[in-house]
Design a protein around this motif. Structure first.
Motif, PDB file in Angstrom:
ATOM      1  N   GLY A  17     -15.518 -56.606  43.904  1.00  0.00           N
ATOM      2  CA  GLY A  17     -14.418 -56.744  42.955  1.00  0.00           C
ATOM      3  C   GLY A  17     -13.102 -57.132  43.614  1.00  0.00           C
ATOM      4  N   PHE A  18     -12.850 -56.619  44.804  1.00  0.00           N
ATOM      5  CA  PHE A  18     -11.599 -56.940  45.492  1.00  0.00           C
ATOM      6  C   PHE A  18     -11.572 -58.414  45.907  1.00  0.00           C
ATOM      7  CE2 PHE A  18     -12.163 -52.346  46.303  1.00  0.00           C
ATOM      8  CZ  PHE A  18     -11.013 -51.884  45.660  1.00  0.00           C
ATOM      9  N   ARG A  51     -10.960 -60.454  42.725  1.00  0.00           N
ATOM     10  CA  ARG A  51      -9.557 -60.410  42.281  1.00  0.00           C
ATOM     11  C   ARG A  51      -8.663 -61.251  43.179  1.00  0.00           C
ATOM     12  NH1 ARG A  51      -8.803 -54.170  42.062  1.00  0.00           N
ATOM     13  NH2 ARG A  51      -6.690 -54.763  42.609  1.00  0.00           N
ATOM     14  N   THR A  52      -8.911 -61.217  44.479  1.00  0.00           N
ATOM     15  CA  THR A  52      -8.082 -61.992  45.407  1.00  0.00           C
ATOM     16  C   THR A  52      -8.288 -63.490  45.181  1.00  0.00           C
ATOM     17  OG1 THR A  52      -8.291 -60.189  46.992  1.00  0.00           O
ATOM     18  CG2 THR A  52      -7.469 -62.289  47.833  1.00  0.00           C
ATOM     19  N   GLU A  82      -9.113 -64.878  42.389  1.00  0.00           N
ATOM     20  CA  GLU A  82      -8.420 -65.203  41.133  1.00  0.00           C
ATOM     21  C   GLU A  82      -6.937 -65.440  41.373  1.00  0.00           C
ATOM     22  OE1 GLU A  82      -9.084 -62.400  37.969  1.00  0.00           O
ATOM     23  OE2 GLU A  82     -11.235 -62.369  38.338  1.00  0.00           O
ATOM     24  N   VAL A  83      -6.322 -64.593  42.181  1.00  0.00           N
ATOM     25  CA  VAL A  83      -4.895 -64.733  42.472  1.00  0.00           C
ATOM     26  C   VAL A  83      -4.633 -66.034  43.225  1.00  0.00           C
ATOM     27  CG1 VAL A  83      -2.955 -63.762  43.780  1.00  0.00           C
ATOM     28  CG2 VAL A  83      -4.437 -62.260  42.430  1.00  0.00           C
ATOM     29  N   CYS A 143      -6.424 -57.459  49.031  1.00  0.00           N
ATOM     30  CA  CYS A 143      -6.311 -57.683  47.595  1.00  0.00           C
ATOM     31  C   CYS A 143      -5.007 -57.141  47.015  1.00  0.00           C
ATOM     32  CB  CYS A 143      -7.509 -57.054  46.899  1.00  0.00           C
ATOM     33  SG  CYS A 143      -7.508 -57.247  45.123  1.00  0.00           S
ATOM     34  N   ASP A 144      -4.726 -55.880  47.271  1.00  0.00           N
ATOM     35  CA  ASP A 144      -3.532 -55.270  46.680  1.00  0.00           C
ATOM     36  C   ASP A 144      -2.256 -55.959  47.134  1.00  0.00           C
ATOM     37  OD1 ASP A 144      -5.168 -53.477  45.370  1.00  0.00           O
ATOM     38  OD2 ASP A 144      -4.817 -51.850  46.792  1.00  0.00           O
ATOM     39  N   GLU A 194      -1.974 -59.379  45.474  1.00  0.00           N
ATOM     40  CA  GLU A 194      -1.576 -59.222  44.067  1.00  0.00           C
ATOM     41  C   GLU A 194      -0.090 -58.879  43.949  1.00  0.00           C
ATOM     42  OE1 GLU A 194      -5.558 -57.867  41.655  1.00  0.00           O
ATOM     43  OE2 GLU A 194      -4.472 -56.293  42.720  1.00  0.00           O
TER      44      GLU A 194
END
Length: 115
Positions: free
Chosen positions: A32-33, A36-37, A39-40, A85-86, A89
């Motif tokens: 998932g991480f 998400r990365t 996608e960003v 990831c964080d 984001e």
């Protein structure tokens, strides 16, 4: 002759303006991480390279030592470690990611050299 994984990583980072070390591929992320990365980065609109660390266990461990960052994914822009990831984001939300990417791509075209 022994493989120099650290040299491989340095070369990959130097050869790509943006590169993500991730689990899976951008079209088929395996966590998932990483998803998400990706996608960003896609939303930022700049091309990026990737390394699927699941295909290379030696590199999977070496990238953590290289960056002194214990988790994946890891993003590098213009040769510099940005974060996972964080962090990516947060940079996107603040607008800093766009600035970093613009600088990375401007440097390579010479567009910022007063031309």
């Amino acid at each position: 002759m022994a493989r120099d994984v650290m040299a491989d990583i340095k070369n990959e980072i130097a050869a790509n303006k943006v590169i993500i070390y991730m689990k899976g591929t951008p079209s088929f992320p395996m966590c998932g991480f990483s998803a998400r990365t990706v996608e960003v980065l896609r939303a930022a609109g700049k091309p990026f390279a990737h390394v699927n660390i699941l295909e290379d266990p030696e590199k999977r461990e070496a990238i953590k030592v290289f960056s002194k960052w214990p988790t994946l994914p890891q993003v590098y822009i213009a040769g510099e470690f940005v974060g996972g990831c964080d962090v990516v984001e947060e940079l996107a939300a603040s607008g800093e990611l766009g600035q970093l990417l613009s600088q990375a791509f401007a440097e390579s075209t010479g567009a910022s050299a007063g031309s």
